[in-house]
Design an enzyme around this catalytic site. Sequence first.
Site, PDB file in Angstrom:
ATOM      1  N   GLY A   1       8.755 -43.894  66.707  1.00 34.80           N
ATOM      2  CA  GLY A   1       9.830 -43.008  67.133  1.00 34.80           C
ATOM      3  C   GLY A   1       9.363 -42.087  68.234  1.00 34.80           C
ATOM      4  O   GLY A   1       8.234 -42.180  68.717  1.00 34.80           O
TER       5      GLY A   1
ATOM      6  N   GLU B   1      -2.065 -48.517  67.671  1.00 35.63           N
ATOM      7  CA  GLU B   1      -1.992 -49.748  66.900  1.00 35.63           C
ATOM      8  C   GLU B   1      -0.647 -49.814  66.198  1.00 35.63           C
ATOM      9  O   GLU B   1      -0.079 -48.794  65.810  1.00 35.63           O
ATOM     10  CB  GLU B   1      -3.123 -49.746  65.867  1.00 35.63           C
ATOM     11  CG  GLU B   1      -3.265 -50.984  65.032  1.00 35.63           C
ATOM     12  CD  GLU B   1      -4.406 -50.881  64.037  1.00 35.63           C
ATOM     13  OE1 GLU B   1      -4.561 -51.816  63.230  1.00 35.63           O
ATOM     14  OE2 GLU B   1      -5.127 -49.869  64.058  1.00 35.63           O
TER      15      GLU B   1
ATOM     16  N   GLU C   1      12.191 -46.614  71.877  1.00 33.41           N
ATOM     17  CA  GLU C   1      10.936 -46.244  71.235  1.00 33.41           C
ATOM     18  C   GLU C   1      10.334 -47.415  70.472  1.00 33.41           C
ATOM     19  O   GLU C   1       9.126 -47.630  70.498  1.00 33.41           O
ATOM     20  CB  GLU C   1      11.156 -45.053  70.294  1.00 33.41           C
ATOM     21  CG  GLU C   1      11.362 -43.725  71.005  1.00 33.41           C
ATOM     22  CD  GLU C   1      10.095 -43.217  71.670  1.00 33.41           C
ATOM     23  OE1 GLU C   1       8.995 -43.719  71.349  1.00 33.41           O
ATOM     24  OE2 GLU C   1      10.193 -42.317  72.530  1.00 33.41           O
TER      25      GLU C   1
ATOM     26  N   GLU D   1       6.699 -48.745  71.596  1.00 33.19           N
ATOM     27  CA  GLU D   1       5.573 -48.514  70.691  1.00 33.19           C
ATOM     28  C   GLU D   1       5.114 -49.755  69.935  1.00 33.19           C
ATOM     29  O   GLU D   1       3.975 -49.833  69.505  1.00 33.19           O
ATOM     30  CB  GLU D   1       5.927 -47.416  69.688  1.00 33.19           C
ATOM     31  CG  GLU D   1       6.082 -46.044  70.325  1.00 33.19           C
ATOM     32  CD  GLU D   1       6.198 -44.937  69.297  1.00 33.19           C
ATOM     33  OE1 GLU D   1       5.995 -43.777  69.675  1.00 33.19           O
ATOM     34  OE2 GLU D   1       6.488 -45.232  68.127  1.00 33.19           O
TER      35      GLU D   1
END
Length: 230
Positions: free
Chosen positions: A47, A116, A63, A67
């Site tokens: 997020g 990660e 997001e 990510e």
Amino acid sequence: MAYCYDYPRPALTVDCVVFGWDAQCALQVLLIRRNLTPFQGQWALPGGFVRPEETLEAAARRELQEETGVDDIFLEQLYTFGAVERDPRDRVVTVAYYALINLSDHALAAQTDADEAQWYAIDELPTLAFDHGHIFQVALKRLQGKLRYEPIGFELLPQKFTLSQLQVLYETVLGYELDKRNFRKKLLKMELLTALEEWQTGVAHRAARLYSFDTEKYQQLQEQGFSFDL
């Protein structure tokens, strides 16, 4: 047009609880390891902050893609979390979403502020940053409740599945066993499953028939007042 406000404004973020279903019949959730403060090095839900020009859903999808590399998935707004001290940086309100995917269809690729990205079984989660542990619990309860009255469970399965795989999914998410005969009878009576002329391959036991979910028929039935109830 710019405006001046007499009152301070909280920051706005989005957080995503992404549930996945794997080949070992385990329900998992997607986490990222933060590379920024606060909580640097700790696991968290994917997020981030909402940009001024974005809708909430657009921010959540951006997001997720930035990510984790995950995109084009079922996504639904969950709840708004606004505890005053939930974020040590500032007054931050977050709008949470939950998502459902089949793990085999989505490869992970950690980027931006994530070192990660990794899947964790829901009963083996590490301690999460911020109030993300609480957000996860709310999302799990929503999934368990909604699974019985909307066919969202099919978002977790591959396009072709067996009735046994479907029942195991329901039992795993709900946390209790279902009567095999009654489960299949109720499901097949809805006539939302298409029996394929295909069977499992590479299994030691007798191969089971594969089915697919008829999304178009479900949408048509919905317009007629149909109620999905398992």
